[in-house]
Motif scaffolding. Structure first.
Motif, mmCIF file in Angstrom:
data_model
loop_
_atom_site.group_PDB
_atom_site.id
_atom_site.type_symbol
_atom_site.label_atom_id
_atom_site.label_comp_id
_atom_site.label_asym_id
_atom_site.label_seq_id
_atom_site.Cartn_x
_atom_site.Cartn_y
_atom_site.Cartn_z
ATOM 1 N N ALA A 67 -3.562 -11.659 9.406
ATOM 2 C CA ALA A 67 -4.741 -10.797 9.490
ATOM 3 C C ALA A 67 -4.859 -10.176 10.884
ATOM 4 O O ALA A 67 -5.235 -9.013 11.039
ATOM 5 C CB ALA A 67 -5.996 -11.603 9.152
ATOM 6 N N ALA A 86 4.579 3.694 1.495
ATOM 7 C CA ALA A 86 4.053 2.437 0.936
ATOM 8 C C ALA A 86 5.163 1.490 0.489
ATOM 9 O O ALA A 86 5.050 0.270 0.658
ATOM 10 C CB ALA A 86 3.096 2.733 -0.218
ATOM 11 N N ALA A 90 5.957 -2.165 2.047
ATOM 12 C CA ALA A 90 5.962 -3.370 1.207
ATOM 13 C C ALA A 90 7.216 -4.206 1.470
ATOM 14 O O ALA A 90 7.161 -5.440 1.457
ATOM 15 C CB ALA A 90 5.866 -2.985 -0.266
ATOM 16 N N ARG A 93 6.650 -5.974 4.786
ATOM 17 C CA ARG A 93 5.648 -7.041 4.615
ATOM 18 C C ARG A 93 6.196 -8.197 3.779
ATOM 19 O O ARG A 93 5.797 -9.347 3.972
ATOM 20 C CB ARG A 93 4.386 -6.483 3.948
ATOM 21 C CG ARG A 93 3.480 -5.688 4.880
ATOM 22 C CD ARG A 93 2.171 -5.398 4.157
ATOM 23 N NE ARG A 93 1.179 -4.726 4.996
ATOM 24 C CZ ARG A 93 0.730 -3.485 4.784
ATOM 25 N NH1 ARG A 93 1.196 -2.776 3.768
ATOM 26 N NH2 ARG A 93 -0.190 -2.968 5.574
ATOM 27 N N ALA A 94 7.081 -7.915 2.834
ATOM 28 C CA ALA A 94 7.643 -8.994 2.005
ATOM 29 C C ALA A 94 8.430 -9.979 2.869
ATOM 30 O O ALA A 94 8.324 -11.196 2.682
ATOM 31 C CB ALA A 94 8.519 -8.423 0.899
ATOM 32 N N SER A 97 6.087 -12.045 4.844
ATOM 33 C CA SER A 97 5.434 -12.998 3.967
ATOM 34 C C SER A 97 6.367 -14.151 3.559
ATOM 35 O O SER A 97 5.922 -15.297 3.403
ATOM 36 C CB SER A 97 4.944 -12.222 2.747
ATOM 37 O OG SER A 97 4.346 -13.053 1.813
ATOM 38 N N GLN B 64 6.878 -10.691 -3.277
ATOM 39 C CA GLN B 64 5.881 -11.319 -2.413
ATOM 40 C C GLN B 64 4.482 -10.760 -2.696
ATOM 41 O O GLN B 64 4.169 -9.612 -2.349
ATOM 42 C CB GLN B 64 6.233 -11.153 -0.925
ATOM 43 C CG GLN B 64 7.373 -12.030 -0.471
ATOM 44 C CD GLN B 64 6.965 -13.509 -0.363
ATOM 45 O OE1 GLN B 64 5.806 -13.812 -0.083
ATOM 46 N NE2 GLN B 64 7.892 -14.399 -0.592
ATOM 47 N N PRO B 66 1.540 -10.991 -1.268
ATOM 48 C CA PRO B 66 0.765 -10.303 -0.219
ATOM 49 C C PRO B 66 1.248 -8.861 -0.004
ATOM 50 O O PRO B 66 0.440 -7.946 0.163
ATOM 51 C CB PRO B 66 1.013 -11.158 1.034
ATOM 52 C CG PRO B 66 1.402 -12.511 0.511
ATOM 53 C CD PRO B 66 2.169 -12.229 -0.750
ATOM 54 N N ALA B 67 2.574 -8.673 -0.027
ATOM 55 C CA ALA B 67 3.128 -7.333 0.176
ATOM 56 C C ALA B 67 2.823 -6.429 -1.021
ATOM 57 O O ALA B 67 2.525 -5.240 -0.845
ATOM 58 C CB ALA B 67 4.639 -7.435 0.393
ATOM 59 N N GLU B 70 -0.949 -5.396 -0.882
ATOM 60 C CA GLU B 70 -1.159 -4.347 0.143
ATOM 61 C C GLU B 70 -0.577 -3.019 -0.356
ATOM 62 O O GLU B 70 -1.160 -1.951 -0.139
ATOM 63 C CB GLU B 70 -0.495 -4.745 1.475
ATOM 64 C CG GLU B 70 -1.124 -5.950 2.177
ATOM 65 C CD GLU B 70 -2.372 -5.613 3.001
ATOM 66 O OE1 GLU B 70 -2.749 -4.431 3.106
ATOM 67 O OE2 GLU B 70 -2.977 -6.567 3.543
ATOM 68 N N TYR B 71 0.581 -3.075 -1.005
ATOM 69 C CA TYR B 71 1.189 -1.858 -1.569
ATOM 70 C C TYR B 71 0.239 -1.193 -2.558
ATOM 71 O O TYR B 71 0.007 0.020 -2.506
ATOM 72 C CB TYR B 71 2.525 -2.177 -2.253
ATOM 73 C CG TYR B 71 3.011 -1.058 -3.146
ATOM 74 C CD1 TYR B 71 3.685 0.035 -2.601
ATOM 75 C CD2 TYR B 71 2.738 -1.049 -4.517
ATOM 76 C CE1 TYR B 71 4.088 1.096 -3.410
ATOM 77 C CE2 TYR B 71 3.136 -0.004 -5.326
ATOM 78 C CZ TYR B 71 3.814 1.070 -4.774
ATOM 79 O OH TYR B 71 4.190 2.126 -5.569
ATOM 80 N N GLU B 74 -2.506 0.582 -0.931
ATOM 81 C CA GLU B 74 -2.112 1.829 -0.265
ATOM 82 C C GLU B 74 -1.791 2.923 -1.285
ATOM 83 O O GLU B 74 -2.156 4.084 -1.102
ATOM 84 C CB GLU B 74 -0.889 1.576 0.633
ATOM 85 C CG GLU B 74 -1.220 0.714 1.839
ATOM 86 C CD GLU B 74 -0.027 0.494 2.776
ATOM 87 O OE1 GLU B 74 1.079 0.983 2.468
ATOM 88 O OE2 GLU B 74 -0.222 -0.153 3.818
ATOM 89 N N ALA B 75 -1.098 2.529 -2.355
ATOM 90 C CA ALA B 75 -0.644 3.532 -3.327
ATOM 91 C C ALA B 75 -1.766 3.961 -4.279
ATOM 92 O O ALA B 75 -1.743 5.072 -4.804
ATOM 93 C CB ALA B 75 0.551 2.987 -4.116
ATOM 94 N N ARG B 93 -8.760 -10.361 5.116
ATOM 95 C CA ARG B 93 -7.350 -10.767 5.098
ATOM 96 C C ARG B 93 -7.162 -12.200 5.596
ATOM 97 O O ARG B 93 -6.249 -12.891 5.145
ATOM 98 C CB ARG B 93 -6.521 -9.824 5.973
ATOM 99 C CG ARG B 93 -6.206 -8.479 5.328
ATOM 100 C CD ARG B 93 -5.199 -7.738 6.191
ATOM 101 N NE ARG B 93 -4.751 -6.477 5.611
ATOM 102 C CZ ARG B 93 -5.000 -5.271 6.146
ATOM 103 N NH1 ARG B 93 -5.697 -5.170 7.269
ATOM 104 N NH2 ARG B 93 -4.539 -4.178 5.570
#
Lengths: 210, 210
Positions: A67, A86, A90, A93-94, A97, B64, B66-67, B70-71, B74-75, B93
């Protein structure tokens, strides 16, 4: 800003890197995890979860490294910690994560303490547990990153911010990176940047006292 | 879109909620974790980490939770899964991350299988381990959320998306929510929304086969 940190905390290490990449100056307040300072009521008033890191931004205290890192990327957009698009975001971020959710939580000091102190396991068993989760995660990450020379291209992203502290930890536990040339390559690329170098555990004020 | 899912997977459950909240229709492909279908080479070609969920968005496969969440935010920006303002977003978060990084990884099926099958612990020890991490996380979350009636105000956020599957799991393991009235309240508020209700494990096609 004031960062509650411990030199060897992987999550605090991530936030130190992010702060440095953003060029945000901060004061370090050391919370010694080995001495259990995170469990004191005084620290609980700062972070009710009694974990590191916590970032006092003045008026608010932010917790949880994922966060905090997203906050820093929103509040200080330049340089970005995520790529454009995006789908690309992702993918970065994956990887973050996979480390933040699938490797590190199994291997942090609280989990290892439960295995050893409450369940009575020896260091050999704890080390095998540690290596198991690192390898399972690194196997997937090695298949997914595209160093060039960083985890995703020519500039460090959130993926590198998570990767470098995890590689540092893996080395501490004598886990070979021989099977992970892409991960090792990204780590080397990062180590050349002052933002990563200044965030390293050995460079922290509380490392000297330990 | 095609979601690789298992009805009881907490991470897949989160993504089902997010997809429903965004009004994105998807096809479910069941991967039976109990039968070890995630370990098959066929699934490894979809997700090299051999974990759930994976979301095939056509052209790319995202992994994942979390990813992926978030995707999706955004999308498909409407309705937003995060509040306005970087600090408020960090607080939401942080709660998501307490569940995604500090509770769930210790309690998922792979971790429990290691404790029982490799380390030889019985169900009582595994249950105590499970309860320990849920309580440690819920104690902090209870102190941090501000239901009204959702975890943060009058609409569901990413915090609720993580909270509801974790509460479902806690109930499965007979963990009382008596000490967590705010968490229980947010869970009740969510249960009234079709997006959450349709994502529930019992409502999934693969639940019937199990």
């Amino acid at each position: 800003m004031k960062l509650y940190t411990y030199f060897r905390s992987s999550a605090a290490y991530r936030v130190r890197i992010a702060l440095n990449l953003k060029g945000v100056s901060y004061e370090s307040v050391a919370i010694n995890l080995l001495k259990g300072e995170q469990r004191l009521a005084e620290y609980g008033a700062i972070n009710p979860q009694h974990r590191l890191p916590a970032l006092d931004i003045g008026g608010s205290i932010l917790t949880q490294s994922p966060a905090i890192i997203e906050y820093l990327d929103e509040a200080y957009p330049d340089p970005p910690l995520l790529p454009v698009g995006a789908v690309n975001r992702a993918k970065v971020r994956a990887v973050a994560s996979m480390i933040g959710c699938d490797i590190h939580p199994l291997n942090n000091s609280g989990t290892l303490a439960y295995l050893k102190n409450r369940l009575g396991h020896d260091q050999v068993t704890a080390d095998a547990w540690y290596a198991h989760w690192v390898r399972a995660g690194f196997d997937a990450i090695e298949a997914l990153i595209e160093p060039g020379p960083f985890a995703f291209g020519s500039r460090p992203t959130m993926a590198d911010i998570y990767l470098v502290p995890q590689v540092f930890n893996a080395r501490r536990f004598d886990i070979s990176l021989a099977d992970y040339p892409k991960i090792a390559g990204a780590d080397v690329a990062c180590s050349k940047l002052p933002a990563f170098e200044r965030a390293a555990p050995a460079r922290q004020p509380d490392a000297a006292e330990s």
